[in-house]
Design an enzyme around this catalytic site. Structure first.
Site, PDB file in Angstrom:
ATOM      1  N   CYS A 264       0.945  -1.170  -0.020  1.00 51.32           N
ATOM      2  CA  CYS A 264       0.239   0.002   0.049  1.00 51.32           C
ATOM      3  C   CYS A 264       0.806   1.298   0.097  1.00 51.32           C
ATOM      4  CB  CYS A 264      -0.967   0.029   1.160  1.00 51.32           C
ATOM      5  SG  CYS A 264      -2.342   1.046   0.997  1.00 51.32           S
TER       6      CYS A 264
ATOM      7  N   HIS B 197      -3.543  -5.571   1.188  1.00 52.11           N
ATOM      8  CA  HIS B 197      -2.682  -5.854   2.465  1.00 52.11           C
ATOM      9  C   HIS B 197      -2.735  -7.269   2.616  1.00 52.11           C
ATOM     10  CE1 HIS B 197      -2.291  -1.813   4.046  1.00 52.11           C
ATOM     11  NE2 HIS B 197      -3.273  -1.622   3.189  1.00 52.11           N
TER      12      HIS B 197
ATOM     13  N   GLU C 105      -0.958  -8.827   4.905  1.00 50.58           N
ATOM     14  CA  GLU C 105      -0.868  -9.119   6.429  1.00 50.58           C
ATOM     15  C   GLU C 105      -2.061  -8.950   7.137  1.00 50.58           C
ATOM     16  OE1 GLU C 105      -0.899  -4.320   6.170  1.00 50.58           O
ATOM     17  OE2 GLU C 105      -0.547  -6.450   4.831  1.00 50.58           O
TER      18      GLU C 105
END
Length: 239
Positions: A92, A209, A211
């Site tokens: 990002c 994302h 994660e």
């Protein structure tokens, strides 16, 4: 040969970063690997195998998203690390920083329509032959969250043609069936691009994302394979 547990991640922290703890949590608690935060103001990297530039709003996105962070002292070390073949992941805002620092080609522009987006999208794997995607299958559809206001990838026609021919387009936005339809493109990104790598394949930037999609509790574990791919790369003794 190195073991997976020997691999060390470095997560760079800029003023305004908001996702460094998420990255550290996944690396340390979910994968059981080693990870250290790295303050943006230091001029050198510690001994690490992977550098992660996390998401957030570095420097409040003033001037242009990622532009000020790209001039931080640590980025000169990150540039050297990448030139020497080190693995660099930008997520990002980290993707925006990589572009501003010249480690990836092209630009990220404000979304169309111009508003902040925060939702889960479908993303198709376009190149499973990178250190970041080796555990994915070609064409595999992932469910990953996005959270950005300037994620619309853009590039001149010649650059886009090169990205296609060299396999540098790693992820594309798509629908649940894997089709890159206009409706599935959340931000107007050129050619539905959600993530690209450099020519060497050791630098990856993506807007979604991973994660935030590495534990079943969060509704998707599709992002975990990206980090596991990196651990496999280290286990084989490849930087």
């Amino acid at each position: 040969m190195r073991g997976e547990g020997d691999m060390r991640f470095g997560v760079v922290v800029f003023p305004g970063s908001t996702c460094e703890r998420d990255c550290l949590h996944v690396i340390q608690e979910v994968l059981g690997a080693l990870a250290v935060p790295i303050w943006h103001g230091v001029p050198e990297l510690p001994e690490v195998d992977v550098v992660v530039l996390p998401g957030g709003f570095s420097y409040g996105d003033y001037l242009r998203a990622g532009a000020i962070a790209a001039t931080s002292p640590i980025m000169r070390a990150v540039q050297r690390f990448a030139r020497e073949g080190g693995l660099v992941l930008g997520i990002c805002n980290g993707f925006q920083i990589l572009l501003e620092a010249g480690l990836l080609p092209g630009a990220l522009l404000p979304n169309i329509p111009s508003r902040f987006l925060c939702r889960t999208v479908s993303v198709r794997v376009e190149n499973p032959n990178t250190p970041f995607t080796r555990l994915y299958q070609m064409g595999q559809v992932l469910r990953l969250p996005i959270a950005h206001a300037a994620g619309r990838y853009d590039a001149p026609a010649e650059l886009l043609a090169n990205l296609r021919s060299r396999g540098q387009i790693v992820f594309r936005y798509c629908d649940e069936g894997g089709r890159p339809t206009p409706e599935a493109n959340p931000n107007g990104s050129l050619d539905h691009i959600a993530g690209i790598c450099n020519e060497g394949g050791n630098v990856l930037g993506l807007m979604p994302h991973p994660e935030r999609a590495s534990e079943s509790l969060l509704g998707s574990e599709d992002g975990r394979l990206l980090f596991l791919s990196l651990l496999m790369q280290a286990a084989e003794g490849v930087r």
